[in-house]
Design a protein around this motif. Sequence first.
Motif, short mmCIF file in Angstrom:
data_model
loop_
_atom_site.label_atom_id
_atom_site.label_comp_id
_atom_site.label_asym_id
_atom_site.label_seq_id
_atom_site.Cartn_x
_atom_site.Cartn_y
_atom_site.Cartn_z
N GLY A 1 -1.62 -0.52 -4.31
CA GLY A 1 -1.77 0.25 -3.07
C GLY A 1 -3.16 -0.03 -2.51
N PRO A 2 -3.54 0.65 -1.42
CA PRO A 2 -4.86 0.40 -0.84
C PRO A 2 -6.00 0.54 -1.85
CG PRO A 2 -3.57 1.86 0.57
CD PRO A 2 -2.75 1.64 -0.66
N VAL A 3 -5.92 1.55 -2.71
CA VAL A 3 -7.02 1.75 -3.67
C VAL A 3 -7.05 0.62 -4.70
CG1 VAL A 3 -7.86 3.27 -5.51
CG2 VAL A 3 -7.16 4.25 -3.31
N ASP B 1 2.26 -4.24 -10.29
CA ASP B 1 2.94 -3.18 -9.54
C ASP B 1 4.44 -3.30 -9.81
OD1 ASP B 1 1.73 -1.46 -6.82
OD2 ASP B 1 3.88 -1.44 -7.19
N LEU B 2 5.16 -2.28 -9.34
CA LEU B 2 6.63 -2.30 -9.48
C LEU B 2 7.29 -2.84 -8.21
CD1 LEU B 2 7.03 1.39 -10.78
CD2 LEU B 2 7.35 -0.69 -12.17
N ILE B 3 6.52 -2.86 -7.10
CA ILE B 3 7.12 -3.17 -5.80
C ILE B 3 6.78 -4.60 -5.37
CG2 ILE B 3 7.18 -2.48 -3.35
CD1 ILE B 3 6.48 0.34 -4.25
N ARG C 1 4.42 -5.22 -2.33
CA ARG C 1 2.99 -4.94 -2.57
C ARG C 1 2.33 -6.15 -3.25
NH1 ARG C 1 1.06 1.02 -2.04
NH2 ARG C 1 1.62 1.00 0.15
N CYS D 1 -4.77 2.45 -11.09
CA CYS D 1 -4.80 2.93 -9.70
C CYS D 1 -3.41 3.41 -9.30
CB CYS D 1 -5.29 1.83 -8.76
SG CYS D 1 -6.97 1.31 -9.11
N THR D 2 -2.69 4.02 -10.25
CA THR D 2 -1.35 4.57 -9.97
C THR D 2 -1.26 6.06 -10.29
OG1 THR D 2 -0.37 4.27 -12.16
CG2 THR D 2 -0.36 2.35 -10.72
N CYS E 1 1.22 3.84 -16.93
CA CYS E 1 0.10 2.95 -16.56
C CYS E 1 -1.20 3.39 -17.21
CB CYS E 1 -0.05 2.88 -15.05
SG CYS E 1 1.28 1.96 -14.27
N VAL F 1 -8.48 5.84 -12.29
CA VAL F 1 -8.73 6.14 -10.88
C VAL F 1 -7.58 6.98 -10.31
CG1 VAL F 1 -9.25 5.15 -8.61
CG2 VAL F 1 -9.93 3.92 -10.68
N GLY F 2 -6.36 6.61 -10.68
CA GLY F 2 -5.17 7.28 -10.15
C GLY F 2 -5.14 8.76 -10.50
N LEU F 3 -4.57 9.53 -9.60
CA LEU F 3 -4.45 10.96 -9.84
C LEU F 3 -2.96 11.27 -10.01
CD1 LEU F 3 -6.83 12.13 -6.97
CD2 LEU F 3 -7.39 11.94 -9.40
N VAL G 1 -12.85 8.51 -12.83
CA VAL G 1 -13.53 8.21 -11.56
C VAL G 1 -13.21 9.34 -10.59
CG1 VAL G 1 -13.47 6.72 -9.51
CG2 VAL G 1 -13.51 5.70 -11.79
N ARG H 1 -13.94 10.16 -6.86
CA ARG H 1 -14.47 9.68 -5.58
C ARG H 1 -15.55 8.62 -5.81
NH1 ARG H 1 -14.39 15.85 -3.39
NH2 ARG H 1 -12.18 15.99 -3.02
P1 NAD Z 1 -0.42 4.26 -3.29
O1 NAD Z 1 0.65 5.23 -3.65
O2 NAD Z 1 -0.39 3.62 -1.94
O3 NAD Z 1 -0.40 3.05 -4.35
C1 NAD Z 1 -0.05 3.21 -5.69
C2 NAD Z 1 0.62 1.93 -6.16
O4 NAD Z 1 0.92 2.10 -7.55
C3 NAD Z 1 1.95 1.65 -5.44
O5 NAD Z 1 1.97 0.34 -4.93
C4 NAD Z 1 2.99 1.89 -6.52
O6 NAD Z 1 4.12 1.06 -6.39
C5 NAD Z 1 2.20 1.59 -7.79
N1 NAD Z 1 2.79 2.27 -8.95
C6 NAD Z 1 3.17 3.55 -9.05
N2 NAD Z 1 3.69 3.79 -10.26
C7 NAD Z 1 3.64 2.62 -10.94
C8 NAD Z 1 4.01 2.24 -12.25
N3 NAD Z 1 4.58 3.09 -13.11
N4 NAD Z 1 3.80 0.96 -12.60
C9 NAD Z 1 3.24 0.08 -11.76
N5 NAD Z 1 2.85 0.39 -10.50
C10 NAD Z 1 3.05 1.65 -10.11
O7 NAD Z 1 -1.80 4.99 -3.56
P2 NAD Z 1 -3.32 4.56 -3.24
O8 NAD Z 1 -3.72 5.12 -1.95
O9 NAD Z 1 -3.51 3.10 -3.47
O10 NAD Z 1 -4.06 5.39 -4.38
C11 NAD Z 1 -3.87 5.04 -5.74
C12 NAD Z 1 -4.17 6.21 -6.65
O11 NAD Z 1 -5.56 6.50 -6.59
C13 NAD Z 1 -3.46 7.51 -6.26
O12 NAD Z 1 -3.02 8.16 -7.46
C14 NAD Z 1 -4.55 8.31 -5.58
O13 NAD Z 1 -4.31 9.69 -5.68
C15 NAD Z 1 -5.74 7.88 -6.41
N6 NAD Z 1 -7.05 8.12 -5.81
C16 NAD Z 1 -8.01 8.56 -6.64
C17 NAD Z 1 -9.27 8.78 -6.17
C18 NAD Z 1 -10.32 9.26 -7.12
O14 NAD Z 1 -11.35 9.73 -6.66
N7 NAD Z 1 -10.13 9.16 -8.41
C19 NAD Z 1 -9.57 8.58 -4.82
C20 NAD Z 1 -8.56 8.10 -3.98
C21 NAD Z 1 -7.30 7.87 -4.49
#
Ligand code: NAD
Length: 360
Positions: free
Chosen positions: A180-182, A202-204, A207, A256-257, A262, A279-281, A303, A305
């Motif tokens: 994803g973007p992050v 990724d799964l998609i 992407r 980042c998921t 993951c 990083v992922g939430l 992480v 922010r």
């Molecule tokens: P997004 O949903 O656009 O991207 C997430 C990607 O992860 C998607 O492409 C999805 O297909 C992939 N994914 C999901 N489950 C998966 C799995 N089981 N296996 C493989 N790939 C998988 O989100 P984003 O905007 O890129 O943000 C990513 C994460 O970072 C989110 O959880 C968001 O909440 C988190 N985030 C955290 C902070 C922080 O401060 N820690 C800040 C911003 C965003």
Amino acid sequence: MTIDNKNLSTVLVGAEKIDMRDMPIPEVGPYDVLVNVKVTGICGSDVHFFKHGRMMDFEVTEPIVLGHESAGVVVATGSQVTRVKTGDRVAIEPGVTCRTCEMCKSGQYNLCPHCKFAATPPTHGTLSNYYSHPEDFCFKLPDNISLEEGALIEPLSVGMYAIERANVKPADVVLVLGAGPVGLLTCAAAKAAGAGQVIVADLIPSRLEFAKTYNSDTQLLLERPQQGEPNIEYARRISAQILKTLGRRADTVLDCTGAETCVQMTVLLTKNGGSAVLVGLGASTQTLPVAEITGRQVDVKGVFRYCNTYPRAISMLQKKHINVKPLITHTYPIESSQEAFLHATNGRDGAIKIQILNTQ
Ligand code: NAD
Ligand code: ZN
């Protein structure tokens, strides 16, 4: 520049319901600047609020203005403002901290317990015609950085800070889970930090197609779990496959998921003594393969922010070490905010970053 009385704002009033309201023009304190917000990106957390009315411990109980990835033009300044002036184009760092607590004073202001973050209840977001913000959280953009790019400094900051936390060194092998973007901006930050090989999973497929063109050397399409397969068994099975493909564990793996599988793979695929960066939430409680953390001395790092990233991000963009422009796949006028958020909620049609533009 004249300030009219219109402050058209994107207000979340209920689950999946946005009202375009004329909100009061915010007050400008002595150290504040009034920004005519021009560009705002939609982030996963905005979408989460939009869809569910809540995010982690924060719940939307009152109508709230959305948005926190913004850039705009300064239209008024408080009496004590010295760093920016009317007419400057600025990127807005959306978390305003207290500047006096232990965290702020020790240089980890992202951990300030008093932080007021745009669009995190009860603080209104930036999706308004006018937004008042302290000058020390507004960063002047050089001429060669557009407002669209300026609005991407916020998510870029997450990637840059994650790479800083990971302590990535030149020639490191970096694995990023989630494109994803992050995740993509984390890949970009890894490359800019000198990583030797950046692998993204990724799964998609769409992407990963995008990732092929954006700061990654290897793209891994992960298969989904089999029916009834426990998370940790799936994580171990897929990790073994990845290990076979790569021939080694990564110096650092960044999740980042937010997905539990993951997060487990992040630990499993980090080399002995390396950094597993979360990083992922996702779910607030998850199961980790702890013996891998102790037995192989993996540093698991959270992480939250970012801090002190805006000046460095601006420098990276200015010198073209990082290009964020390709991430902008769709734009909507602010008047069509509802449509933009529905697109961000449902869209898997190749959308990466959707931005909302204000022409007022
Ligand atoms: P997004 O949903 O656009 O991207 C997430 C990607 O992860 C998607 O492409 C999805 O297909 C992939 N994914 C999901 N489950 C998966 C799995 N089981 N296996 C493989 N790939 C998988 O989100 P984003 O905007 O890129 O943000 C990513 C994460 O970072 C989110 O959880 C968001 O909440 C988190 N985030 C955290 C902070 C922080 O401060 N820690 C800040 C911003 C965003
Ligand atoms: Zn503080």
